[in-house]
Design a protein around this motif. Structure first.
Motif, PDB file in Angstrom:
ATOM      1  N   LEU A  67       0.757  -1.222  -0.111  1.00 42.57           N
ATOM      2  CA  LEU A  67      -0.024  -0.046   0.038  1.00 42.57           C
ATOM      3  C   LEU A  67       0.767   1.208   0.032  1.00 42.57           C
ATOM      4  O   LEU A  67       0.456   2.123  -0.617  1.00 42.57           O
ATOM      5  CB  LEU A  67      -1.021   0.221   1.149  1.00 42.57           C
ATOM      6  CG  LEU A  67      -2.232   0.998   1.089  1.00 42.57           C
ATOM      7  CD1 LEU A  67      -2.772   0.715  -0.152  1.00 42.57           C
ATOM      8  CD2 LEU A  67      -2.849   0.773   2.543  1.00 42.57           C
ATOM      9  N   TYR A  68       1.948   1.287   0.648  1.00 40.07           N
ATOM     10  CA  TYR A  68       2.563   2.406   0.677  1.00 40.07           C
ATOM     11  C   TYR A  68       4.297   1.909   0.797  1.00 40.07           C
ATOM     12  O   TYR A  68       4.597   1.021   1.098  1.00 40.07           O
ATOM     13  CB  TYR A  68       2.634   3.084   2.155  1.00 40.07           C
ATOM     14  CG  TYR A  68       1.169   3.669   2.558  1.00 40.07           C
ATOM     15  CD1 TYR A  68       1.018   4.814   1.690  1.00 40.07           C
ATOM     16  CD2 TYR A  68       0.276   3.042   3.165  1.00 40.07           C
ATOM     17  CE1 TYR A  68      -0.435   5.320   1.818  1.00 40.07           C
ATOM     18  CE2 TYR A  68      -0.858   3.639   3.441  1.00 40.07           C
ATOM     19  CZ  TYR A  68      -1.313   4.703   2.683  1.00 40.07           C
ATOM     20  OH  TYR A  68      -2.525   5.162   3.112  1.00 40.07           O
ATOM     21  N   SER A  81      -3.320  14.191   3.315  1.00 38.16           N
ATOM     22  CA  SER A  81      -4.557  13.681   2.455  1.00 38.16           C
ATOM     23  C   SER A  81      -5.463  14.685   2.597  1.00 38.16           C
ATOM     24  O   SER A  81      -5.508  15.622   3.324  1.00 38.16           O
ATOM     25  CB  SER A  81      -4.989  12.362   2.897  1.00 38.16           C
ATOM     26  OG  SER A  81      -3.954  11.379   2.828  1.00 38.16           O
ATOM     27  N   GLN A 123      -6.204   3.441  -0.635  1.00 37.39           N
ATOM     28  CA  GLN A 123      -5.552   4.555   0.133  1.00 37.39           C
ATOM     29  C   GLN A 123      -6.742   5.478   0.622  1.00 37.39           C
ATOM     30  O   GLN A 123      -6.710   6.060   1.603  1.00 37.39           O
ATOM     31  CB  GLN A 123      -4.470   5.244  -0.938  1.00 37.39           C
ATOM     32  CG  GLN A 123      -3.085   4.348  -0.610  1.00 37.39           C
ATOM     33  CD  GLN A 123      -2.272   4.956  -1.942  1.00 37.39           C
ATOM     34  OE1 GLN A 123      -2.388   5.821  -2.467  1.00 37.39           O
ATOM     35  NE2 GLN A 123      -0.836   4.627  -1.629  1.00 37.39           N
TER      36      GLN A 123
END
Length: 346
Positions: A67-68, A81, A123
């Motif tokens: 994911l990251y 974000s 995300q």
């Protein structure tokens, strides 16, 4: 190209701003919502940290996706974000939050590649959940991904992925309604209802709504352009009341007000039925109302009339108020009555 992309993004956010204000009835709406600083207290921090680890593990084990690229923390993610469009509606003690991600570039949508789509959606869901639970302390709400065009080959696997994520959230007692609105649903549930609502809206700061109203003002003088006309009265799709997806997005009061305002102004209701709508018996039988649907404004002597919206609507040279007492609860649901009446007028 960058300026053109920014314009499309802003137009998409403006459309969803209009949708939340006029279709979902949100009293508060903000585009590009961000957490202002680290000084904001994060609630439910232990749960969120556990969720973050479980979430990353799910992506790695079930979908073989990282994911990251590096180790992240919840505060760090939230500072980086934003929520494209955030809305809040309040109805007595009931509150609902809407967090929308807008992808308005239909030709280069990042949703059209399933691998990229899973990462992007994962995300966005994660950070939105942390926003809603960590800073609003809300376990419920709508998380919506909106795009005018997503390749059909992506929709099904993306829906399955969202279902898997939702099941994980249920384990943390988080019951967010996560969904995608794209393709035909985009037109039926978002675009057309906003166009319909523009007939009765009066919001000078709503740029998308104002642009539709200006277009309609001039297009009414050029009926030769009707095939591209955004005027819902000339769009046959707007007459298809059996296709009620868009109407289902609207609260019953907003639906009645916008629809009747348009239909009365365009003389789509006969003089004879307008007379009947001013009687308690017909309004009770047809619409399940305790009061006449319409009331002549001339009877009020300029004073506000209880149980009626204050905005006047005009038909055949006479002005009326529309009854505002509409409900859709299990014990008192007026929606089926109004939808049946609409369906009979195709």
């Amino acid at each position: 190209l960058k300026g053109d992309l920014n314009m499309r993004i802003e137009m998409g956010e403006s459309l969803l701003y209009s949708w939340l204000r006029h279709i979902k009835g949100c009293q508060l709406v903000q585009t590009n919502w961000k957490k202002p600083s680290l000084s904001w207290e994060m609630k439910n921090e232990d749960t969120i940290n556990t969720l973050l680890s479980s979430y990353i593990d799910l992506l790695r084990k079930e979908y073989n996706k990282r994911l990251y690229k590096r180790k992240v923390s919840a505060p760090q993610l939230l500072l980086q974000s934003e929520i494209d469009v955030l809305g809040a509606s309040f109805d007595g003690d009931t509150q609902n939050l809407y967090a929308i991600d807008v992808n308005f570039d239909e030709f280069e949508s990042s949703y059209n590649d399933i691998d990229k789509a899973i990462i992007k959606v994962a995300q966005k869901i994660l950070t939105t959940v942390m926003f809603l639970y960590g800073h609003f302390d809300k376990k419920t709400g709508d998380i919506i991904f909106v795009s005018p065009r997503i390749d059909e080959s992506v929709i099904s696997p993306l829906d399955k992925f969202i279902s898997d994520i939702q099941n994980l959230l249920y384990k943390f007692d988080l019951t967010y309604n996560i969904r995608i609105i794209a393709n035909e649903d985009f037109y039926d549930k978002i675009m057309q209802p906003v166009i319909d609502a523009s007939k009765s809206a009066n919001d000078s700061k709503d740029l998308f709504m104002r642009s539709i109203q200006i277009y309609s003002l001039f297009s009414n003088h050029k009926k030769s352009h009707t095939e591209n006309n955004l005027d819902s009265t000339s769009n046959p799709k707007a007459k298809d009341f059996n296709n009620i997806n868009g109407y289902n997005e609207m609260k019953i009061g907003l639906l009645v007000r916008s629809t009747l305002t348009r239909m009365l102004a365009n003389h789509e209701i006969s003089k004879e039925e307008i007379e009947l709508m001013q009687t308690a018996a017909y309004s009770k039988k047809t619409f399940h109302l305790l009061h006449p649907l319409l009331r002549k404004t001339s009877l009020s002597n300029g004073e506000k009339v209880m149980r009626y919206w204050s905005t006047e609507v005009e038909a055949y040279g006479e002005k009326y108020f529309i009854c505002s007492e509409w409900y859709e609860t299990p014990s008192n649901n007026d929606r089926p009555y109004f939808m049946k009446w609409l369906a009979l007028r195709q």
